[in-house]
Write an enzyme that holds these catalytic residues in place. Structure first.
Site, PDB file in Angstrom:
ATOM      1  N   ASN A   6      25.798 -12.253  19.757  1.00 55.93           N
ATOM      2  CA  ASN A   6      26.681 -11.384  20.200  1.00 55.93           C
ATOM      3  C   ASN A   6      27.740 -11.896  20.603  1.00 55.93           C
ATOM      4  O   ASN A   6      28.017 -12.577  21.521  1.00 55.93           O
ATOM      5  CB  ASN A   6      26.243 -10.735  21.547  1.00 55.93           C
ATOM      6  CG  ASN A   6      27.276  -9.686  22.074  1.00 55.93           C
ATOM      7  OD1 ASN A   6      28.049  -9.317  21.382  1.00 55.93           O
ATOM      8  ND2 ASN A   6      27.105  -9.465  23.473  1.00 55.93           N
ATOM      9  N   TRP A   7      29.096 -11.782  19.693  1.00 59.18           N
ATOM     10  CA  TRP A   7      30.205 -12.386  19.716  1.00 59.18           C
ATOM     11  C   TRP A   7      31.190 -11.910  20.976  1.00 59.18           C
ATOM     12  O   TRP A   7      32.143 -12.383  21.257  1.00 59.18           O
ATOM     13  CB  TRP A   7      30.929 -12.392  18.522  1.00 59.18           C
ATOM     14  CG  TRP A   7      30.448 -13.171  17.348  1.00 59.18           C
ATOM     15  CD1 TRP A   7      29.136 -13.867  17.506  1.00 59.18           C
ATOM     16  CD2 TRP A   7      30.719 -13.500  16.083  1.00 59.18           C
ATOM     17  NE1 TRP A   7      28.751 -14.570  16.377  1.00 59.18           N
ATOM     18  CE2 TRP A   7      29.838 -14.313  15.336  1.00 59.18           C
ATOM     19  CE3 TRP A   7      32.177 -13.097  15.385  1.00 59.18           C
ATOM     20  CZ2 TRP A   7      30.092 -14.564  13.944  1.00 59.18           C
ATOM     21  CZ3 TRP A   7      32.256 -13.361  14.236  1.00 59.18           C
ATOM     22  CH2 TRP A   7      31.402 -14.351  13.477  1.00 59.18           C
ATOM     23  N   LYS A   8      30.662 -10.521  21.434  1.00 61.70           N
ATOM     24  CA  LYS A   8      31.525  -9.903  22.402  1.00 61.70           C
ATOM     25  C   LYS A   8      33.085  -9.634  21.940  1.00 61.70           C
ATOM     26  O   LYS A   8      33.238  -9.794  20.637  1.00 61.70           O
ATOM     27  CB  LYS A   8      31.597 -10.582  23.977  1.00 61.70           C
ATOM     28  CG  LYS A   8      30.376 -11.002  24.139  1.00 61.70           C
ATOM     29  CD  LYS A   8      30.147 -11.623  25.611  1.00 61.70           C
ATOM     30  CE  LYS A   8      28.870 -12.372  25.769  1.00 61.70           C
ATOM     31  NZ  LYS A   8      28.492 -11.876  27.236  1.00 61.70           N
ATOM     32  N   HIS A  91      24.949  -2.573  25.632  1.00 60.77           N
ATOM     33  CA  HIS A  91      25.019  -3.809  26.566  1.00 60.77           C
ATOM     34  C   HIS A  91      25.554  -3.690  27.990  1.00 60.77           C
ATOM     35  O   HIS A  91      26.237  -2.649  28.092  1.00 60.77           O
ATOM     36  CB  HIS A  91      26.242  -4.764  25.753  1.00 60.77           C
ATOM     37  CG  HIS A  91      26.104  -6.074  25.849  1.00 60.77           C
ATOM     38  ND1 HIS A  91      26.782  -6.556  27.024  1.00 60.77           N
ATOM     39  CD2 HIS A  91      25.524  -7.331  25.320  1.00 60.77           C
ATOM     40  CE1 HIS A  91      26.515  -7.965  27.313  1.00 60.77           C
ATOM     41  NE2 HIS A  91      25.793  -8.243  26.242  1.00 60.77           N
ATOM     42  N   GLU A  93      27.677  -5.038  29.713  1.00 58.37           N
ATOM     43  CA  GLU A  93      29.166  -5.045  29.696  1.00 58.37           C
ATOM     44  C   GLU A  93      29.841  -3.753  29.450  1.00 58.37           C
ATOM     45  O   GLU A  93      30.939  -3.281  29.967  1.00 58.37           O
ATOM     46  CB  GLU A  93      29.772  -6.345  28.922  1.00 58.37           C
ATOM     47  CG  GLU A  93      29.581  -7.618  29.532  1.00 58.37           C
ATOM     48  CD  GLU A  93      29.341  -8.683  28.344  1.00 58.37           C
ATOM     49  OE1 GLU A  93      29.881  -8.635  27.225  1.00 58.37           O
ATOM     50  OE2 GLU A  93      29.075  -9.616  28.701  1.00 58.37           O
ATOM     51  N   GLU A 157      17.918  -8.167  28.913  1.00 54.74           N
ATOM     52  CA  GLU A 157      19.009  -9.001  29.268  1.00 54.74           C
ATOM     53  C   GLU A 157      19.113  -8.615  30.885  1.00 54.74           C
ATOM     54  O   GLU A 157      20.157  -7.933  31.176  1.00 54.74           O
ATOM     55  CB  GLU A 157      20.314  -8.527  28.664  1.00 54.74           C
ATOM     56  CG  GLU A 157      20.095  -8.894  26.986  1.00 54.74           C
ATOM     57  CD  GLU A 157      21.321  -9.252  26.698  1.00 54.74           C
ATOM     58  OE1 GLU A 157      21.667 -10.120  25.982  1.00 54.74           O
ATOM     59  OE2 GLU A 157      22.288  -8.328  26.463  1.00 54.74           O
ATOM     60  N   GLY A 163      26.141 -14.647  30.720  1.00 54.54           N
ATOM     61  CA  GLY A 163      27.239 -15.405  30.746  1.00 54.54           C
ATOM     62  C   GLY A 163      27.429 -16.189  32.149  1.00 54.54           C
ATOM     63  O   GLY A 163      28.648 -16.685  32.534  1.00 54.54           O
ATOM     64  N   SER A 193      22.069 -16.450  28.917  1.00 54.04           N
ATOM     65  CA  SER A 193      22.307 -17.460  28.852  1.00 54.04           C
ATOM     66  C   SER A 193      21.302 -18.467  28.149  1.00 54.04           C
ATOM     67  O   SER A 193      20.820 -19.713  28.439  1.00 54.04           O
ATOM     68  CB  SER A 193      22.331 -18.197  30.290  1.00 54.04           C
ATOM     69  OG  SER A 193      23.520 -17.482  30.819  1.00 54.04           O
ATOM     70  N   GLY A 214      24.853 -14.742  23.789  1.00 53.17           N
ATOM     71  CA  GLY A 214      26.225 -14.558  23.612  1.00 53.17           C
ATOM     72  C   GLY A 214      27.105 -15.854  23.355  1.00 53.17           C
ATOM     73  O   GLY A 214      27.347 -16.292  22.381  1.00 53.17           O
ATOM     74  N   GLY A 215      27.418 -16.305  24.688  1.00 58.95           N
ATOM     75  CA  GLY A 215      28.549 -17.635  24.513  1.00 58.95           C
ATOM     76  C   GLY A 215      27.643 -18.709  23.426  1.00 58.95           C
ATOM     77  O   GLY A 215      28.677 -19.276  22.646  1.00 58.95           O
TER      78      GLY A 215
HETATM   79  C1  PEP Z   1      24.905 -11.475  25.522  1.00 57.23           C
HETATM   80  O1  PEP Z   1      26.239 -11.298  25.523  1.00 57.23           O
HETATM   81  O2  PEP Z   1      24.224 -10.372  25.307  1.00 57.23           O
HETATM   82  C2  PEP Z   1      24.521 -12.581  26.241  1.00 57.23           C
HETATM   83  C3  PEP Z   1      23.206 -12.455  26.752  1.00 57.23           C
HETATM   84  O3  PEP Z   1      25.528 -13.589  26.680  1.00 57.23           O
HETATM   85  P1  PEP Z   1      25.415 -14.946  27.161  1.00 57.23           P
HETATM   86  O4  PEP Z   1      24.308 -15.439  26.173  1.00 57.23           O
HETATM   87  O5  PEP Z   1      26.526 -15.555  27.094  1.00 57.23           O
HETATM   88  O6  PEP Z   1      24.744 -15.098  28.452  1.00 57.23           O
END
Ligand code: PEP
Length: 231
Positions: A6-8, A91, A93, A157, A163, A193, A214-215
Site C-alpha cells: 500500500n503506497w498510500k 483502510h 486511514e 490491521e 506506521g 509495520s 505500507g512503509g
Molecule cells: C498500511 O498502510 O496498510 C500499513 C500497514 O502501513 P505500515 O506497514 O507502514 O504500518
C-alpha cells in the site's frame, strides 16, 4: 501467500514507472502473489509497466456508484476500464481521516466485487479498543458488512500498529485471524509495520496468509525481501 504494497499518498507517475519496471524484472517467488496499490494518478503507469506479469495493480479505494455527482471519487468500472485488478477498501486511514464507516465500506466492497474487481477489505481495532477489551466486538462489527466471496481478502490491521513501528505479536495476529476466519472463509493478511525483519515470525502463523505492507513497500529492496521471506 499474498503480499500487497500500500503506497498510500506516495509515488507519483514519474516515480511509479521505474519502480514497476524494476519490480517487473525482479525475481519473485512463484508461490507468492504480489500486488501494488499506487495512488489513483499512478495506476495507469503501473498497469502499463506491469502488463503481462503476475503482479496485480490495485487501487486504494473505490466508490459504490458506477458514475454520478461524487466529486473526487472514482468508480469500480472506471478502475476496470484502466486495467486495474482490484482495490483496497476501508483502510483505517480512510476511516480515521475521511469519514469512512462500516456502512460505506460495505457499499464500496459490494460495488467493487460486482464490477469484477478483487477486494482487500481492511479491518482492525484502535489501541483504546484493544485496551478496553473490545477487539473481538470491533472486528465482528467490521466483518458484518463484508460478504463471503471468492474475490475477497481481509487485511487485519490493528490501527495502533500502522506506521508506528509497533507490530502485533505473531500470537495476537494469529488470534485475530482465527476469529476472522471463523466468520468468513477468506484469506487474511496481517498489516501494521511489517518489515523484512519481522515478516518470517508473522508468516509462521498458520492463519496468516500474507501481508499488507505500507512503509516498507515503498523501497523496492525491502518490499522484495518481504515477498521472498519464508517462515
Ligand atoms: C498500511 O498502510 O496498510 C500499513 C500497514 O502501513 P505500515 O506497514 O507502514 O504500518
Amino acid at each position: 501467500m499474498l503480499i500487497a504494497g500500500n503506497w498510500k499518498m506516495f509515488k507519483g507517475p514519474d516515480e511509479t514507472a521505474p519502480f514497476c519496471h524494476a519490480l517487473r524484472n525482479a525475481d519473485l517467488p512463484e508461490d507468492v502473489d504480489v500486488v501494488v496499490c499506487p495512488p489513483f494518478v499512478s495506476l495507469a503507469p503501473a498497469v502499463q509497466a506491469l502488463a503481462g506479469t503476475e503482479v496485480g495493480v490495485f487501487a486504494q479505494n473505490c466508490h459504490w456508484a458506477d458514475e454520478g455527482a461524487f466529486t473526487g471519487e472514482v468508480s469500480a468500472s472506471m478502475l476496470k476500464e484502466l486495467g486495474v485488478y482490484g482495490t483496497l477498501v476501508g483502510h483505517s486511514e480512510r476511516r480515521q481521516y475521511f469519514g469512512e464507516t462500516d456502512k460505506t465500506v460495505g457499499r464500496r466492497v459490494e460495488a467493487a466485487l460486482a464490477a469484477g474487481l478483487d477486494v482487500i477489505a481492511c479491518i482492525g481495532e484502535t489501541e483504546a479498543e484493544r485496551e478496553a477489551g473490545e477487539t473481538e466486538a470491533v472486528l465482528r462489527r467490521q466483518l458484518a458488512v463484508l460478504p463471503q466471496d471468492d474475490d475477497l481478502v481481509v487485511a487485519y490491521e490493528p490501527v495502533w500498529a500502522i506506521g508506528t513501528g509497533k507490530t502485533a505479536t505473531p500470537e495476537m495476529a494469529q488470534e485475530a485471524h482465527a476469529l476472522i476466519k471463523s466468520v468468513l472463509d477468506v484469506p487474511v493478511l496481517y498489516g501494521g509495520s511489517v518489515k523484512p525483519e519481522n515478516a518470517a515470525d508473522l508468516f509462521a502463523q498458520g492463519h496468516v496468509d500474507g501481508a499488507l505492507v505500507g512503509g516498507a513497500s515503498l523501497d523496492l529492496e525491502s518490499f522484495l525481501a518481504i515477498c521472498r521471506t519464508r517462515s
